[in-house]
Design a protein around this motif. Structure first.
Motif, mmCIF file in Angstrom:
data_model
loop_
_atom_site.group_PDB
_atom_site.id
_atom_site.type_symbol
_atom_site.label_atom_id
_atom_site.label_comp_id
_atom_site.label_asym_id
_atom_site.label_seq_id
_atom_site.Cartn_x
_atom_site.Cartn_y
_atom_site.Cartn_z
ATOM 1 N N THR A 2 -38.968 32.323 68.689
ATOM 2 C CA THR A 2 -38.498 31.421 69.733
ATOM 3 C C THR A 2 -36.998 31.193 69.607
ATOM 4 O OG1 THR A 2 -40.639 30.308 69.733
ATOM 5 C CG2 THR A 2 -38.813 29.142 70.750
ATOM 6 N N ASP A 3 -36.287 31.194 70.727
ATOM 7 C CA ASP A 3 -34.852 30.888 70.741
ATOM 8 C C ASP A 3 -34.693 29.388 70.921
ATOM 9 O OD1 ASP A 3 -34.005 33.557 70.463
ATOM 10 O OD2 ASP A 3 -34.313 33.909 72.604
ATOM 11 N N TYR A 4 -34.597 28.679 69.808
ATOM 12 C CA TYR A 4 -34.456 27.227 69.868
ATOM 13 C C TYR A 4 -33.018 26.849 70.202
ATOM 14 C CZ TYR A 4 -38.936 27.321 67.388
ATOM 15 O OH TYR A 4 -40.235 27.559 67.010
ATOM 16 N N LYS A 5 -32.862 25.625 70.721
ATOM 17 C CA LYS A 5 -31.535 25.122 71.061
ATOM 18 C C LYS A 5 -31.371 23.709 70.517
ATOM 19 C CE LYS A 5 -31.342 27.782 75.390
ATOM 20 N NZ LYS A 5 -31.230 27.694 76.874
ATOM 21 N N LEU A 6 -30.124 23.340 70.303
ATOM 22 C CA LEU A 6 -29.802 21.996 69.841
ATOM 23 C C LEU A 6 -29.801 21.040 71.025
ATOM 24 C CD1 LEU A 6 -26.875 22.899 67.398
ATOM 25 C CD2 LEU A 6 -29.248 22.364 66.783
ATOM 26 N N GLY A 7 -29.849 19.741 70.717
ATOM 27 C CA GLY A 7 -29.725 18.719 71.758
ATOM 28 C C GLY A 7 -31.056 18.137 72.208
ATOM 29 N N ARG A 8 -31.004 16.872 72.596
ATOM 30 C CA ARG A 8 -32.212 16.162 73.018
ATOM 31 C C ARG A 8 -32.794 16.735 74.305
ATOM 32 N NH1 ARG A 8 -34.093 11.171 71.499
ATOM 33 N NH2 ARG A 8 -32.091 10.624 70.541
ATOM 34 N N ASP A 9 -31.929 17.217 75.182
ATOM 35 C CA ASP A 9 -32.420 17.743 76.459
ATOM 36 C C ASP A 9 -33.387 18.901 76.243
ATOM 37 O OD1 ASP A 9 -30.978 15.908 77.860
ATOM 38 O OD2 ASP A 9 -29.334 17.279 78.377
ATOM 39 N N PHE A 341 -35.599 24.903 62.413
ATOM 40 C CA PHE A 341 -34.322 25.242 63.048
ATOM 41 C C PHE A 341 -33.343 24.067 62.958
ATOM 42 C CE2 PHE A 341 -31.981 24.702 67.107
ATOM 43 C CZ PHE A 341 -31.111 25.793 67.024
ATOM 44 N N LEU A 342 -33.805 22.863 63.256
ATOM 45 C CA LEU A 342 -32.932 21.694 63.211
ATOM 46 C C LEU A 342 -32.502 21.356 61.792
ATOM 47 C CD1 LEU A 342 -34.609 19.290 65.813
ATOM 48 C CD2 LEU A 342 -32.644 20.807 66.146
ATOM 49 N N LEU A 343 -33.431 21.485 60.844
ATOM 50 C CA LEU A 343 -33.081 21.208 59.447
ATOM 51 C C LEU A 343 -32.037 22.195 58.934
ATOM 52 C CD1 LEU A 343 -36.585 20.390 57.904
ATOM 53 C CD2 LEU A 343 -34.702 18.776 58.280
ATOM 54 N N LYS A 344 -32.206 23.457 59.276
ATOM 55 C CA LYS A 344 -31.246 24.467 58.820
ATOM 56 C C LYS A 344 -29.868 24.235 59.422
ATOM 57 C CE LYS A 344 -34.331 28.273 57.578
ATOM 58 N NZ LYS A 344 -34.729 29.674 57.843
ATOM 59 N N ASP A 345 -29.828 23.637 60.601
ATOM 60 C CA ASP A 345 -28.541 23.353 61.219
ATOM 61 C C ASP A 345 -27.751 22.303 60.434
ATOM 62 O OD1 ASP A 345 -26.738 23.678 63.611
ATOM 63 O OD2 ASP A 345 -27.139 21.516 63.765
ATOM 64 N N LEU A 346 -28.448 21.513 59.611
ATOM 65 C CA LEU A 346 -27.761 20.533 58.772
ATOM 66 C C LEU A 346 -26.987 21.207 57.642
ATOM 67 C CD1 LEU A 346 -30.477 17.727 58.433
ATOM 68 C CD2 LEU A 346 -28.576 17.856 60.044
ATOM 69 N N GLY A 347 -27.367 22.444 57.337
ATOM 70 C CA GLY A 347 -26.671 23.187 56.292
ATOM 71 C C GLY A 347 -27.519 23.321 55.044
ATOM 72 N N GLU A 415 -32.271 13.630 63.661
ATOM 73 C CA GLU A 415 -31.105 12.829 64.015
ATOM 74 C C GLU A 415 -30.987 11.607 63.105
ATOM 75 O OE1 GLU A 415 -28.504 13.218 66.516
ATOM 76 O OE2 GLU A 415 -29.294 15.216 66.031
ATOM 77 N N ARG A 416 -32.094 10.947 62.829
ATOM 78 C CA ARG A 416 -32.052 9.770 61.955
ATOM 79 C C ARG A 416 -31.721 10.172 60.521
ATOM 80 N NH1 ARG A 416 -37.114 6.129 64.431
ATOM 81 N NH2 ARG A 416 -36.533 6.511 66.608
ATOM 82 N N LEU A 417 -32.253 11.303 60.095
ATOM 83 C CA LEU A 417 -31.919 11.801 58.763
ATOM 84 C C LEU A 417 -30.432 12.115 58.673
ATOM 85 C CD1 LEU A 417 -32.710 12.826 55.944
ATOM 86 C CD2 LEU A 417 -33.310 15.032 57.005
ATOM 87 N N LYS A 418 -29.918 12.745 59.707
ATOM 88 C CA LYS A 418 -28.488 13.098 59.748
ATOM 89 C C LYS A 418 -27.614 11.835 59.664
ATOM 90 C CE LYS A 418 -27.508 16.040 62.967
ATOM 91 N NZ LYS A 418 -27.162 16.611 64.313
ATOM 92 N N LYS A 419 -28.018 10.813 60.395
ATOM 93 C CA LYS A 419 -27.261 9.563 60.394
ATOM 94 C C LYS A 419 -27.240 8.941 59.013
ATOM 95 C CE LYS A 419 -26.914 5.145 62.843
ATOM 96 N NZ LYS A 419 -27.510 4.285 63.906
#
Length: 423
Positions: A2-9, A341-347, A415-419
Motif C-alpha cells: 500500500t502507498d501510505y501517505k502522511l496527514g490526517r486527511d 509507516f507512521l512510526l518509521k516516519d518518526l525516525g 501524533e500524541r506520541l510525537k508531541k
C-alpha cells in the motif's frame, strides 16, 4: 504494498472508504478525561464490549428468571446445548473442523487438560520445549507438569531462544535444538503469536518439525485467535488452546477455546480427565451407565458451562460471522501497515519496531521500543488519552484492532506520541 501517505486527511479518507467502518459503532468505546473516544489500542489484552452483549446476556437472565431449571431445554437457546451455538463460527476463525473445537474452561486450565492427554513422558523422553519468552502462565504450567511427573522443572525445560542482540526467534535454531535433543523431547509447546514481540509463527512448519522427531506439538493461540489465520487443522498440530477475551471480545476472564486434531478425537486409549459433560449426550442424564465418551473435542469437556459467559462469547462471534474473517485480516494488514509507516516516519533513531516487518509473520500488534525511554513515556501516553500496554523492560504494545479501530485512531496515537517526544 500500500502507498501510505502522511496527514490526517489521508487517515480520514481511508476510514471513509473502509468497508468495515460501521462496525466500530457496534462496540462501546472507552472515553478519555474530556469525554471523547479514547484511542484504544489494547484489544490484544482485553477486547472491547460489543453493544449486543448485554442483550445476549440478559436473554439468558430472563430465561433463568422465567423458566428456572427448564431453561436447560426450554429457552430460546437451551443451555444444555449452548456450547454448540459457538462451535461453527469459532472453528471458522481458528481454521478447524467443528468436531475439532470446543469452548470450555479457561485458558491455562485447558492447557493443563491438554497436557494430561498429550504430555506422556517416559524416562527417556520427558522434556518440554517452549519459546524462551513465552507468556508466563505457559511457563508456570509446563514447569508444574514436569514436577507433577517427577522431573526437575529446570533440567526438563528447553528454551527456544533468540540470538544475542535479537528479539525474534529463528527456525534454524529450533531445528538445531530438535536435532540435538529431539529424542528426549515429549512436547513442543509454542505461543502461536508471541505476546511480547508479536511474532506470528509458522504453525505447520513447527508441527512438521516436532513430529519429525516424534514429539507432540501444541500451541497457545491466545494472541492469535481472532487476530491471524491460524489454520489449525492444516497445521497438523495435536492440540491448541486460546482465550476469548482478547481479540474475541468476550469479556474479562471469559471461557476459553480448545482444539484437538481429528486424528485424536475418537481415541479411547488416549489418556484424559473426564466428567459428565464428556459423556454421550443422549444418555448423560441416565446417571447409571458406564462412561460413554463423546467423540471429537467435546470429549474433553468436564462440567456444564457458565451460560452467561457463553452468551457474551456468542454475541462477539455473531459480529465475526457477520464480518467474515478474511476481510477482517485484510483490513488488519492495511491498518497495521499504516501504523508501521507512521512510526518509521518518526525516525529509526527514535523508534524501533521489534515485531516482524513481514505482514505474514505478525498480526495487528506492533511492539515498539523508544530510544532512552522508560515507563514514564507510557504514563504520559496514557494521560494523553491513548490506552496502550507496557511490558518490561522497555516495550509499548499497540494493537490496532480492525473490528473497531480506525486509521484516524492510528494517526492520533502517533501524533500524541510525537508531541510527547518533542515535549
Amino acid at each position: 504494498m500500500t502507498d501510505y501517505k502522511l496527514g490526517r486527511d489521508y487517515a480520514r479518507q481511508q476510514d471513509q472508504n473502509d468497508p468495515l467502518k460501521t462496525y466500530r459503532n457496534q462496540f462501546h468505546i472507552p472515553k478519555d478525561e474530556d469525554g471523547e473516544d479514547a484511542v484504544y489500542m489494547t484489544g490484544n489484552s482485553l477486547g472491547l464490549q460489543p453493544k449486543i452483549t448485554a442483550t445476549y446476556v440478559n436473554e439468558e437472565l430472563e430465561s433463568w428468571a422465567k423458566l428456572g431449571v427448564e431453561g436447560h431445554v426450554e429457552g430460546k437457546h437451551p443451555w444444555l446445548h449452548y456450547h454448540e451455538f459457538l462451535t461453527d463460527t469459532m472453528a471458522d476463525i481458528v481454521g478447524a473442523k467443528p468436531s475439532e473445537v470446543v469452548v470450555m474452561n479457561t485458558l491455562t486450565a485447558n492447557l493443563h487438560f491438554m497436557m494430561v492427554s498429550f504430555y506422556q513422558p517416559t524416562k527417556e523422553r520427558y522434556k518440554i520445549l517452549i519459546e524462551s519468552d513465552a507468556f508466563p502462565s505457559d511457563k508456570y504450567a509446563v514447569e508444574s507438569q514436569l514436577r507433577h511427573h517427577g522431573f526437575d522443572d529446570q533440567e526438563g525445560l528447553i528454551l527456544w531462544q533468540p540470538r544475542e542482540g535479537e528479539e525474534l526467534l529463528r527456525y534454524e535454531d529450533l531445528e538445531a535444538i530438535l536435532e540435538d535433543q529431539g529424542e528426549h523431547i515429549a512436547l513442543v509447546l509454542i505461543g502461536g503469536v508471541n505476546y511480547y514481540t508479536g511474532q506470528f509463527f509458522n504453525l505447520k512448519r513447527i508441527t512438521d518439525l516436532g513430529h519429525k522427531y516424534g514429539c507432540m506439538v501444541g500451541f497457545d493461540c491466545a494472541h492469535g485467535a481472532g487476530n491471524v489465520p491460524l489454520n489449525l487443522h492444516q497445521s497438523g498440530a495435536d492440540f491448541a488452546v486460546w482465550c476469548t477475551y482478547k481479540y474475541l471480545n468476550s469479556g474479562p476472564g471469559s471461557l476459553a477455546g480448545c482444539f484437538v486434531h481429528e486424528r485424536h478425537g475418537n481415541s479411547p486409549e488416549l489418556n484424559r480427565f473426564t466428567g459428565w459433560w464428556s459423556h454421550n449426550k443422549k444418555t448423560r442424564f441416565n446417571m447409571r451407565g458406564a462412561f460413554d465418551m463423546l467423540p471429537g473435542a467435546e470429549g474433553w469437556q468436564l462440567s456444564n458451562p457458565p451460560i452467561l459467559s457463553m452468551a457474551a462469547i456468542r454475541a462477539s462471534l455473531d459480529v465475526f460471522k457477520d464480518v467474515g474473517f478474511e476481510i477482517l485480516v485484510q483490513k488488519s494488514k492495511k491498518l497495521t501497515g499504516y501504523f508501521e509507516f507512521l512510526l518509521k516516519d518518526l525516525g529509526e533513531d527514535v523508534i524501533r519496531i521489534i515485531t516482524p516487518e513481514n505482514p505474514e509473520e505478525r498480526g495487528c500488534q506492533l511492539s515498539i521500543q523508544v530510544k532512552n525511554a522508560d515507563k514514564t513515556l507510557h504514563d504520559k501516553l496514557t494521560k494523553s488519552g491513548v490506552i496502550s500496554d507496557w511490558r518490561e523492560p522497555d516495550v509499548i504494545r499497540c494493537a490496532p484492532t480492525p473490528l473497531y479501530n480506525t486509521f484516524e485512531d492510528v494517526y492520533e496515537l502517533v501524533e500524541r506520541l510525537k508531541k510527547i517526544l518533542n515535549g
